[in-house]
Design an enzyme around this catalytic site. Structure first.
Site, short mmCIF file in Angstrom:
data_model
loop_
_atom_site.label_atom_id
_atom_site.label_comp_id
_atom_site.label_asym_id
_atom_site.label_seq_id
_atom_site.Cartn_x
_atom_site.Cartn_y
_atom_site.Cartn_z
N ASP A 50 -8.89 -18.88 56.35
CA ASP A 50 -9.45 -20.02 55.59
C ASP A 50 -10.69 -19.49 54.85
O ASP A 50 -11.82 -19.71 55.28
CB ASP A 50 -9.80 -21.12 56.60
C1 SPV Z 1 -10.79 -27.74 57.95
O1 SPV Z 1 -10.06 -28.34 58.77
O2 SPV Z 1 -10.36 -26.93 57.13
C2 SPV Z 1 -12.22 -27.99 57.92
C3 SPV Z 1 -12.91 -28.27 59.16
O3 SPV Z 1 -12.82 -27.87 56.87
S1 SPV Z 1 -13.46 -26.75 59.78
O4 SPV Z 1 -12.30 -25.93 60.09
O5 SPV Z 1 -14.22 -27.08 60.96
O6 SPV Z 1 -14.30 -26.12 58.79
MG MG Z 2 -11.76 -26.73 55.50
#
Ligand code: SPV
Ligand code: MG
Length: 280
Positions: A50
């Protein structure tokens, strides 16, 4: 998956995060009132970090696929807005065209890294992020569009005063709600925030690292929306792992049959019966 305030028969409960339309439908079936299209989950579904690796179009496709399958709203996690304020305006146009009515943008720098990854999480100056929020609100068509301004101040280990001043700045810029994110193992930071914030705008929380907070108490504390941001993904991985391991180790799937969804269940989630009516 999100649980808006009051949910569960009361009036609102927040969204869980499914990573695809099928997961979104299961979340809706469970009673949630909105679904979080999570950047972590959408990236993980591609087995990618991510970390702003996917494009806006790819995140949009995932969110739009969910929205098409749902009768409740998707709350789209739009990371930093995919660039500068021009990117934010384009994002709002594209998401609205796809039928999305709520987006969340965060005050980290592009490219961003998931909030729970250690190391530096640099933030945009608050004035620049406020400009993104103003731009998003000016870019929306009509009133039915919700912009959540998310501060990562606490994630960046900045003091509560910084988180509060940023949220006030974003409220001044026209945000419809603020998301206060925290990686603390306790909810105390969030409670302190809520105390000082005094309900100026609805507050959204993501209790991943402080899960021991019952929704009724969350509501009582003054939170409007709770996002269960990755429980669906984590459950999926555990379930797939034990399922595949069992088949591999036992040599067949007999032992699992009572524990896994039936093929008919999948047909039902796909609304196959409705589709077949079209095939006269
Ligand atoms: C997501 O679910 O992508 C979020 C929350 O942004 S976190 O993973 O805590 O950043
Ligand atoms: Mg996120």
């Amino acid at each position: 998956m999100c649980s808006p305030r009051g949910g569960r028969g009361g009036g609102g409960a927040p969204p869980p995060p499914p990573h695809d339309a099928l997961g979104a439908v299961v979340a809706q079936e469970s009673g949630f009132e909105a679904v979080w299209s999570s950047s972590l989950e959408v990236s993980a579904a591609r087995c990618l970090p991510d970390a702003s690796l996917l494009s806006m179009a790819e995140y949009l496709q995932a969110a739009a696929n969910m929205q098409k399958a749902l009768s409740i709203p998707v709350v789209a996690d739009c990371d930093t807005g995919y660039g500068n304020s021009m990117n934010v305006a384009h994002m709002v146009h594209e998401y609205q065209d796809a039928g999305i009515t709520a987006v969340c943008v965060e005050d980290k720098l592009f490219p961003k890294m998931n909030s729970f990854v250690g190391g530096s999480q640099a933030l945009l100056p608050d004035s620049e992020f406020a400009h993104k929020i103003e731009t998003a609100k000016a870019a929306q068509d009509g009133d039915d569009f919700f912009v959540i301004a998310r501060t990562e101040a606490l994630i960046s280990s900045l003091p509560l005063s910084e988180a509060l001043s940023r949220c006030h700045r974003y409220a001044d810029a026209g945000a419809d709600a603020v998301l206060i994110h925290s990686k603390s193992k306790k909810k105390d930071q969030i409670l302190e925030f809520l105390d000082e914030w005094s309900g100026r705008l609805p507050v959204v929380v993501v209790p991943t690292t402080y899960p021991d907070w019952h929704i009724d108490d969350v509501e009582r504390a003054g939170v409007s929306v709770v996002i269960y941001a990755n429980q669906g993904l984590r459950a999926t991985v555990s379930s797939l792992r034990s399922t595949f391991r069992s088949i591999y180790e036992t040599g067949d799937s007999t032992e699992l049959e009572d524990r896994i969804a039936s093929v008919e269940d999948i047909f039902s989630l796909q609304r196959l019966a409705d589709w077949r009516k079209l095939d006269v």
